[in-house]
Design an enzyme around this catalytic site. Structure first.
Site, PDB file in Angstrom:
ATOM      1  N   GLU A 262       0.846  -1.202   0.000  1.00  0.00           N
ATOM      2  CA  GLU A 262       0.000   0.000   0.000  1.00  0.00           C
ATOM      3  C   GLU A 262       0.872   1.239   0.000  1.00  0.00           C
ATOM      4  O   GLU A 262       1.802   1.357   0.805  1.00  0.00           O
ATOM      5  CB  GLU A 262      -0.902  -0.035   1.229  1.00  0.00           C
ATOM      6  N   HIS A 263       0.553   2.154  -0.914  1.00  0.00           N
ATOM      7  CA  HIS A 263       1.306   3.406  -1.101  1.00  0.00           C
ATOM      8  C   HIS A 263       2.750   3.125  -1.526  1.00  0.00           C
ATOM      9  O   HIS A 263       3.653   3.894  -1.198  1.00  0.00           O
ATOM     10  CB  HIS A 263       1.256   4.279   0.166  1.00  0.00           C
ATOM     11  N   THR A 264       2.934   2.021  -2.242  1.00  0.00           N
ATOM     12  CA  THR A 264       4.255   1.730  -2.805  1.00  0.00           C
ATOM     13  C   THR A 264       4.296   2.044  -4.307  1.00  0.00           C
ATOM     14  O   THR A 264       5.359   2.350  -4.839  1.00  0.00           O
ATOM     15  CB  THR A 264       4.628   0.250  -2.595  1.00  0.00           C
TER      16      THR A 264
ATOM     17  N   SER B 272     -25.388   7.719 -15.537  1.00  0.00           N
ATOM     18  CA  SER B 272     -24.911   6.725 -14.584  1.00  0.00           C
ATOM     19  C   SER B 272     -26.017   6.420 -13.586  1.00  0.00           C
ATOM     20  O   SER B 272     -26.697   7.344 -13.109  1.00  0.00           O
ATOM     21  CB  SER B 272     -23.696   7.271 -13.836  1.00  0.00           C
TER      22      SER B 272
ATOM     23  N   LEU C  12     -12.047   0.369  -3.304  1.00  0.00           N
ATOM     24  CA  LEU C  12     -12.114  -0.812  -4.178  1.00  0.00           C
ATOM     25  C   LEU C  12     -12.032  -0.397  -5.650  1.00  0.00           C
ATOM     26  O   LEU C  12     -12.352  -1.172  -6.541  1.00  0.00           O
ATOM     27  CB  LEU C  12     -13.397  -1.610  -3.916  1.00  0.00           C
TER      28      LEU C  12
ATOM     29  N   SER D 240     -13.551   1.972  -7.655  1.00  0.00           N
ATOM     30  CA  SER D 240     -14.666   2.230  -8.570  1.00  0.00           C
ATOM     31  C   SER D 240     -14.264   3.270  -9.619  1.00  0.00           C
ATOM     32  O   SER D 240     -14.681   3.185 -10.776  1.00  0.00           O
ATOM     33  CB  SER D 240     -15.898   2.699  -7.798  1.00  0.00           C
TER      34      SER D 240
ATOM     35  N   GLU E 199      -6.572   9.705 -14.591  1.00  0.00           N
ATOM     36  CA  GLU E 199      -6.942   9.927 -13.192  1.00  0.00           C
ATOM     37  C   GLU E 199      -6.060  10.972 -12.531  1.00  0.00           C
ATOM     38  O   GLU E 199      -6.493  11.703 -11.643  1.00  0.00           O
ATOM     39  CB  GLU E 199      -6.911   8.605 -12.433  1.00  0.00           C
TER      40      GLU E 199
ATOM     41  N   ASP F 288      -3.980   0.305  -9.771  1.00  0.00           N
ATOM     42  CA  ASP F 288      -5.403  -0.019  -9.933  1.00  0.00           C
ATOM     43  C   ASP F 288      -5.729  -0.322 -11.390  1.00  0.00           C
ATOM     44  O   ASP F 288      -6.385  -1.306 -11.710  1.00  0.00           O
ATOM     45  CB  ASP F 288      -6.277   1.156  -9.467  1.00  0.00           C
TER      46      ASP F 288
HETATM   47  C1  GLA Z   1      -5.024   4.533  -4.531  1.00  0.00           C
HETATM   48  C2  GLA Z   1      -4.226   4.805  -5.807  1.00  0.00           C
HETATM   49  C3  GLA Z   1      -3.223   3.695  -6.078  1.00  0.00           C
HETATM   50  C4  GLA Z   1      -2.358   3.418  -4.841  1.00  0.00           C
HETATM   51  C5  GLA Z   1      -3.230   3.264  -3.586  1.00  0.00           C
HETATM   52  C6  GLA Z   1      -2.405   3.171  -2.333  1.00  0.00           C
HETATM   53  O1  GLA Z   1      -5.820   3.413  -4.719  1.00  0.00           O
HETATM   54  O2  GLA Z   1      -5.103   4.942  -6.911  1.00  0.00           O
HETATM   55  O3  GLA Z   1      -2.430   4.038  -7.203  1.00  0.00           O
HETATM   56  O4  GLA Z   1      -1.406   4.415  -4.675  1.00  0.00           O
HETATM   57  O5  GLA Z   1      -4.135   4.346  -3.441  1.00  0.00           O
HETATM   58  O6  GLA Z   1      -1.622   2.024  -2.341  1.00  0.00           O
END
Ligand code: GLA
Length: 415
Positions: free
Chosen positions: A34-36, A68, A124, A126, A159, A170
């Protein structure tokens, strides 16, 4: 009604004709790492059996029209819409996708109806399901034939234009996942590897009760982490005598043996302006974001942020080994350690997420952690098959739900 049928029905109702095609795009759960990703360090997510469906057809008018079932109001955007000038957050995502595709192809008018059973602002993904789904839709309607890897990169760029300086996890997992497998993604150099889920393991996700809107309040907190880790990378590179071109990221220094030791020498807090002067790097490299500039005077806890990111990258390696060895207790411990690090060092958990993780662990999950960016949203737990209902009940008692089991699923495509 499932999202594919719902999108098709919404298309008929709104536009009065049949859609020409249907696209299904899954959400994702990040198991660990996470956050890598925006530091160029690995992640281990999987796509889930909750989807965003898009029903689409070409339009005779030179505009993007979209309805939507989850978001109001319907959108009507010119094909040259500037995302920065679009006030409605969900319309901004649509405009950002048009903006990244414009250099690749002459755009034509399109009509879309969107339905989803991925809870919004949940961690998640979306929003990535929407941007990847839009790109697959436009790729098919315009007969571009772009590979899914390219579409994932374009979605990530879109994004970032929409405001959060996200990594690329993601979009890649949503575009490229395979059934019943986890997807280890590396960024330096780019690589992907599927890892089968051992038989008898289950995954549960549960809401903490508070949303984490990446298009809204979570965006500033997220971008602060991005800038904070750039600062840490610039200061560490300076201590290690490493020359960094371009934007500094911790992946550039993570492989150097001394880096984890030197983390303790980083200042507890520092602003980008002071760090740029100390490390001798141009300030713009630290504070420039795709959709603006981060305040260079904000004091950021860079030492704790760097400690989390470097340790989390190691946990991804260990987690891959645990999955390959079918060692559920080892994976569970790694998830719990990841959560503690996100709570204490990365400061992106909330009391509700902490309580949820504890409750799912006590109910028999081998481990649990927040998933996605944090600041609210969902947690994920891993448990033996057959224990899901106890974990789900405990999660609902702790945080009110929803909570449900998820299955590692295939990536996006035409339905
Ligand atoms: C969000 C971002 C991802 C990632 C996570 C944290 O989901 O879209 O790119 O950085 O946060 O791991």
């Amino acid at each position: 009604m499932n999202p594919l049928d719902a999108a098709r029905a919404a298309f008929r109702e709104h536009f009065g004709t049949e859609p020409a095609l249907l696209v299904r795009t899954p959400g994702r759960v990040n198991l660990i790492g996470e956050h890598t990703d925006y530091n160029g360090l690995p992640v281990l997510p999987f796509a889930i059996d909750r989807i965003t469906a898009i029903a689409a057809a070409p339009s005779p008018e030179p505009a993007l029209e979209a309805v939507s079932l989850g978001f109001e109001p319907p959108a009507r955007l010119p094909l040259d819409a500037d995302p920065a000038a679009v006030p409605e957050p969900w319309h901004r995502y649509l405009a950002a996708v048009l903006a990244v595709l414009r250099p690749a192809a002459p755009l034509q008018g399109v009509r879309l109806a969107i339905a989803s059973d991925i809870p919004p602002a949940s961690g998640l993904s979306s929003s990535s399901a929407l941007s990847v789904g839009m790109l697959i839709t436009l790729d098919a309607l315009l007969s571009l034939g772009l590979p899914h890897g390219t579409l994932a990169e374009l979605a990530a760029r879109a994004e970032r234009l929409a405001g959060a300086e996200t990594g690329g996890m993601d979009q890649r997992v949503i575009a490229c996942a395979r059934e019943r497998t986890l997807l280890r993604i590396d960024f330096l150099p780019p690589a992907m590897r599927t890892i089968p889920v051992p038989p008898g393991w289950s995954f549960v996700v549960a809401s903490s009760g508070l949303p984490a809107p990446k298009g809204g309040t979570a965006r500033e907190a997220y971008n602060e982490r991005v800038v904070g880790t750039r600062i840490a990378a610039a200061l560490l590179a300076d201590m290690l005598g490493a020359e960094l071109e371009d934007v500094p990221i911790l992946g550039n220094v993570a492989a150097i043996d001394a880096a984890p030791v030197l983390v303790d020498e980083l200042p507890a807090r520092i602003s980008a302006r002071r760090a740029a002067a100390a490390a001798g790097v141009p300030l713009e490299r630290l504070v420039t974001l795709s959709a603006g500039t981060f305040d260079p005077e904000t004091s950021i806890p860079v030492r704790a942020y760097a400690r989390h990111v470097l340790a989390e990258a190691e946990r991804v390696d260990l987690a891959c080994a645990a999955v390959e060895a079918a060692d559920l207790p080892a994976l569970g411990e790694l998830l719990l350690a990841s959560h503690a690090s996100l709570r204490d060092d990365y400061r992106c958990s909330t009391p509700a997420l902490d309580a949820l993780v504890t409750a799912m662990h006590r109910a028999g999950a081998a481990g649990a952690r927040l998933t996605g960016a944090g600041f609210g949203g969902f947690a994920v737990a891993v448990c033996e098959m057959g224990r899901e209902s106890r974990v789900i009940e405990a999660a609902v008692r702790a945080a009110g739900g929803p909570a449900f089991a998820v299955t590692p699923s295939a990536g996006a495509g035409l339905a």
